[in-house]
Design a protein around this motif. Structure first.
Motif, PDB file in Angstrom:
ATOM      1  N   THR A 152      13.183  39.784  17.541  1.00 32.26           N
ATOM      2  CA  THR A 152      11.797  40.095  17.868  1.00 32.26           C
ATOM      3  C   THR A 152      11.762  41.097  19.008  1.00 32.26           C
ATOM      4  O   THR A 152      12.448  40.920  20.002  1.00 32.26           O
ATOM      5  CB  THR A 152      11.071  38.815  18.336  1.00 32.26           C
ATOM      6  N   ILE A 158      10.489  42.507  22.319  1.00 32.02           N
ATOM      7  CA  ILE A 158       9.785  41.833  23.417  1.00 32.02           C
ATOM      8  C   ILE A 158       9.214  42.839  24.413  1.00 32.02           C
ATOM      9  O   ILE A 158       8.806  42.490  25.506  1.00 32.02           O
ATOM     10  CB  ILE A 158      10.729  40.851  24.162  1.00 32.02           C
ATOM     11  N   PRO A 213       3.371  42.578  23.705  1.00 30.78           N
ATOM     12  CA  PRO A 213       3.025  41.296  23.083  1.00 30.78           C
ATOM     13  C   PRO A 213       2.893  41.335  21.556  1.00 30.78           C
ATOM     14  O   PRO A 213       2.826  40.294  20.919  1.00 30.78           O
ATOM     15  CB  PRO A 213       1.657  40.948  23.699  1.00 30.78           C
ATOM     16  N   ARG A 214       2.870  42.516  20.976  1.00 26.93           N
ATOM     17  CA  ARG A 214       2.700  42.595  19.537  1.00 26.93           C
ATOM     18  C   ARG A 214       3.832  41.888  18.798  1.00 26.93           C
ATOM     19  O   ARG A 214       3.620  41.297  17.742  1.00 26.93           O
ATOM     20  CB  ARG A 214       2.612  44.069  19.135  1.00 26.93           C
ATOM     21  N   TYR A 249      14.271  50.009  22.287  1.00 28.33           N
ATOM     22  CA  TYR A 249      14.706  48.650  22.588  1.00 28.33           C
ATOM     23  C   TYR A 249      15.709  48.173  21.536  1.00 28.33           C
ATOM     24  O   TYR A 249      16.738  47.590  21.859  1.00 28.33           O
ATOM     25  CB  TYR A 249      13.485  47.722  22.642  1.00 28.33           C
ATOM     26  N   ARG A 297      19.721  43.502  31.195  1.00 31.84           N
ATOM     27  CA  ARG A 297      18.697  42.622  31.767  1.00 31.84           C
ATOM     28  C   ARG A 297      18.649  42.784  33.275  1.00 31.84           C
ATOM     29  O   ARG A 297      19.668  43.088  33.899  1.00 31.84           O
ATOM     30  CB  ARG A 297      19.055  41.141  31.517  1.00 31.84           C
ATOM     31  N   ASN A 298      17.492  42.436  33.854  1.00 37.14           N
ATOM     32  CA  ASN A 298      17.429  42.216  35.292  1.00 37.14           C
ATOM     33  C   ASN A 298      17.842  40.774  35.509  1.00 37.14           C
ATOM     34  O   ASN A 298      17.314  39.878  34.869  1.00 37.14           O
ATOM     35  CB  ASN A 298      16.007  42.410  35.804  1.00 37.14           C
ATOM     36  N   ALA A 299      18.804  40.548  36.398  1.00 34.34           N
ATOM     37  CA  ALA A 299      19.267  39.174  36.607  1.00 34.34           C
ATOM     38  C   ALA A 299      19.080  38.776  38.062  1.00 34.34           C
ATOM     39  O   ALA A 299      19.099  39.624  38.949  1.00 34.34           O
ATOM     40  CB  ALA A 299      20.733  39.063  36.207  1.00 34.34           C
ATOM     41  N   THR A 300      18.860  37.478  38.300  1.00 30.10           N
ATOM     42  CA  THR A 300      18.811  36.965  39.687  1.00 30.10           C
ATOM     43  C   THR A 300      19.832  35.847  39.851  1.00 30.10           C
ATOM     44  O   THR A 300      20.076  35.090  38.922  1.00 30.10           O
ATOM     45  CB  THR A 300      17.451  36.328  40.058  1.00 30.10           C
ATOM     46  N   PHE A 301      20.388  35.771  41.055  1.00 34.98           N
ATOM     47  CA  PHE A 301      21.392  34.757  41.359  1.00 34.98           C
ATOM     48  C   PHE A 301      21.079  34.130  42.704  1.00 34.98           C
ATOM     49  O   PHE A 301      20.490  34.777  43.570  1.00 34.98           O
ATOM     50  CB  PHE A 301      22.782  35.408  41.459  1.00 34.98           C
ATOM     51  N   LYS A 326      18.812  39.931  43.492  1.00 35.14           N
ATOM     52  CA  LYS A 326      18.602  40.435  42.128  1.00 35.14           C
ATOM     53  C   LYS A 326      19.299  41.759  41.929  1.00 35.14           C
ATOM     54  O   LYS A 326      19.583  42.472  42.895  1.00 35.14           O
ATOM     55  CB  LYS A 326      17.112  40.560  41.845  1.00 35.14           C
ATOM     56  N   VAL A 340      24.213  42.392  29.642  1.00 33.95           N
ATOM     57  CA  VAL A 340      24.198  40.941  29.443  1.00 33.95           C
ATOM     58  C   VAL A 340      25.612  40.389  29.476  1.00 33.95           C
ATOM     59  O   VAL A 340      25.880  39.325  30.031  1.00 33.95           O
ATOM     60  CB  VAL A 340      23.548  40.601  28.079  1.00 33.95           C
ATOM     61  N   ILE A 397      26.854  39.243  32.977  1.00 31.03           N
ATOM     62  CA  ILE A 397      26.030  38.404  33.866  1.00 31.03           C
ATOM     63  C   ILE A 397      26.797  37.160  34.330  1.00 31.03           C
ATOM     64  O   ILE A 397      26.847  36.847  35.521  1.00 31.03           O
ATOM     65  CB  ILE A 397      24.706  37.987  33.181  1.00 31.03           C
ATOM     66  N   LEU A 398      27.448  36.483  33.374  1.00 30.89           N
ATOM     67  CA  LEU A 398      28.151  35.247  33.741  1.00 30.89           C
ATOM     68  C   LEU A 398      29.322  35.510  34.687  1.00 30.89           C
ATOM     69  O   LEU A 398      29.581  34.741  35.603  1.00 30.89           O
ATOM     70  CB  LEU A 398      28.661  34.534  32.489  1.00 30.89           C
TER      71      LEU A 398
END
Ligand SMILES: Cc1cc2nc3c(=O)[nH]c(=O)nc-3n(C[C@H](O)[C@H](O)[C@H](O)COP(=O)(O)OP(=O)(O)OC[C@H]3O[C@@H](n4cnc5c(N)ncnc54)[C@H](O)[C@@H]3O)c2cc1C
Ligand code: SF4
Lengths: 118, 409
Positions: free
Chosen positions: A7, A9, A12-13, A39, A49-53, A68, A75, A78-79
């Protein structure tokens, strides 16, 4: 050959996108606008992605501070970043916008709130 | 003590309402029992402000932009304390560290936010072992207190907080075994399903619930079961998932306990309001999660600016009283806010649909069927709030409008 259904994102459509690599070129279908295509391509090749920790701090009554990424990051790492910075302790004082851990896999992390001493 | 406007709650709703009331020239007091910024202080993820600021901020960053503005506004003062009673005549009692304070206000803005549905409202077998938390409590423990809550996690409920916590647990080094959702469709935003679950390969099991919690002292596992269309567990579908923590993310309820004199809308669990943010009891205004549960803080800000401005106008005797029409829900609509529209001012109607509708049109119509405004989309789903902007109504000869949606199932 990579192929994905997901989908969109971006707005909103919520168009149902199909992204597929055909002969080295990326084909996106199901999108209603150019932003959806962009996208779709990035989700297939290298989703970011924007990531925060949460990071530990020393020298303040607060135990942790949220940091951030200054730019969207892949992605896939990130981990790895989350694990690396778990071992790091930041020192108070800190200000919203301070850059910390600049050398962590080429990702810049920014403090998101003020932390005072004591 | 007297003031023009008393704002109860200093989260994003209260801060925006106070700023826009002060802009109209009113003297404003914000009563906040905890920290300014409200729930945003623990929402450290980014995803706030895309609409209002055109950038993706974290919760604390979004809050601090408003906290700074409030600090610089000389017409706003802050009382640290808890409002413990309020009456129809806008007299409120605040419990502060230095004792009670009585405030008589020209207008009151309810911006008390919402609370989580507690574990007791669920019917789950088993004892009460340690390791069961609501998602918001877990979020506070991890993001504010820096504590580790558990290592093997099962999350019940796929609302946004549950999804966001699934990602947070993963980044903190815990393993999220599954997110379970009793309904056939996910509760949270598509964005959160993609970025919190799919990115980390966390399984989402729809039409599934927890029927039993295992363990005496500490949670040792949960028994799940699939559910039928009436959300009743189907015998024979039970499965055990070993885990040490069960997180409940089973819904939020607007916080309105103080205001027993206001009737609540059974659909939203918040008070009835009109497009000026005004409640049925004159001089009371409501906004933010106390009015209805929002999924985007940007909408909280817009809604609260409107309520704050009108509260100031009311307190200063500048709010004219106009005719109003009722906003009715059609068959496909789960809820609308506001429930009344005053003539002469535009409105933004926040709408939730009951079921997913494809190739859909959402519309506002007069009783004779004339469409006032409509929007078309590929799909409307129950997990998002749809906003429909209506122009000011004038010279109205009807007493209600209907909001409904048409399309394919
Ligand atoms: C976990 C979570 C994740 C979210 N993620 C996102 C997101 O990614 N993007 C997005 O746009 N939105 C998100 N939201 C939604 C958004 O944050 C909320 O809609 C918004 O914070 C609601 O603001 P509020 O001011 O109405 O309530 P709150 O922020 O809850 O503020 C209410 C305040 O009132 C105070 N209060 C209550 N009662 C009293 C009393 N009697 N006396 C004094 N003070 C009182 C409380 O202490 C609190 O500070 C999220 C919400 C939650 C809960
Ligand atoms: S493709 Fe375009 S219109 Fe469709 S959801 Fe994405 S951004 Fe929106």
């Amino acid at each position: 050959m990579k192929k994905m259904e997901f989908t969109c994102i971006v707005c909103p459509r919520g168009c149902q996108l199909n992204a597929e690599e055909i002969d080295g070129a990326i084909q996106v279908s199901g999108n209603s606008c150019a932003r959806g295509k962009e996208y779709g391509v990035s989700e297939l090749l290298n989703p970011v992605r924007n990531a925060t920790f949460n990071m530990r701090i020393e020298g303040s009554s607060k135990k942790i501070v949220a940091v951030k990424t200054t730019q969207p990051m892949p992605v896939s790492s990130i981990l790895e970043i989350a694990k690396k910075i778990k071992r790091v302790k930041l020192k108070a004082p800190l200000k919203e916008g301070d850059i910390v851990c600049e050398d962590t896999l080429g990702i810049r992390l920014m403090v998101t709130s003020d932390i005072s001493i004591g | 003590m007297k003031t023009d406007v008393l704002v109860i709650g200093g989260g994003p709703a209260g801060l925006s309402a106070a700023l826009s009331a002060a802009k109209e020239g009113a003297k404003v007091i914000i009563a906040e029992r905890d920290n300014l910024g409200g729930i945003l202080n623990q929402c450290i993820h980014s995803g706030f402000g895309l609409r209002y600021f055109g950038e993706e901020l974290t919760g604390p960053e979004y809050a601090s932009r408003f906290v700074r503005k409030v600090a610089a506004e000389k017409n706003i003062s802050i009382i640290k304390g808890s409002v413990i009673c309020a009456d129809k005549n806008r007299c409120c009692e605040i419990a502060t560290e230095s004792g009670y304070e009585s405030i008589s206000a020209g207008a009151v803005v309810i911006a008390t936010g919402c609370r989580e549905r507690p574990a007791g409202t669920l019917n789950i077998a088993g004892g009460h072992p340690a390791g069961i938390f609501t998602a918001g409590t877990a979020q506070r423990l991890i993001n504010i207190d820096g504590l580790c809550v558990g290592k093997k996690i099962v999350i019940l409920g796929s609302g946004d907080i549950g999804l966001i916590m699934a990602r947070r647990f993963t980044l903190e080094g815990a393993k999220v075994e599954a997110v379970l959702e009793a309904m056939p469709t996910p509760g949270g935003l598509n964005r959160n399903i993609a970025q919190c679950l799919k990115d980390f390969n966390i399984p989402l099991r729809l039409s599934t619930t927890v029927v039993e919690v295992l363990g005496q002292k500490r949670v040792e596992g949960v028994v799940t079961a699939q559910v039928d269309e009436n959300i009743r567990p189907i015998k024979g579908t039970e499965q055990t998932i070993p885990c040490d923590t069960l997180i409940l993310s089973v819904g939020l309820i607007p916080e309105n306990d103080l205001f027993g004199f206001l009737t609540l809308d059974r659909r939203t669990k918040g008070p009835f309001t009109d497009n000026l943010g005004q409640c049925e009891v004159s001089g009371y205004f409501a906004c933010g999660n106390a009015l209805h549960v929002h999924d985007l803080v940007d909408n909280v800000t817009y809604e609260s600016e409107n309520a704050g401005k009108n509260a100031a106008l009311f307190a200063l005797g500048k709010l004219r009283s106009e005719n109003s029409v009722k906003v009715n829900c059609g068959n496909s609509i789960a809820s609308v806010v506001p429930q009344f529209i005053k003539e002469g001012s535009p409105s933004v109607i926040y709408i939730r649909v009951k079921k997913k509708i494809k190739n859909a049109m959402l519309f506002a119509a007069r009783p004779d069927g004339t469409i006032i405004k409509s929007i078309k989309r590929l799909a409307f789903a129950p997990n998002e709030t749809i906003s429909l902007e209506l122009p000011a109504l004038s010279g109205i000869s009807y007493d209600n409008i209907i909001i409904d949606a048409s399309g394919e199932a």
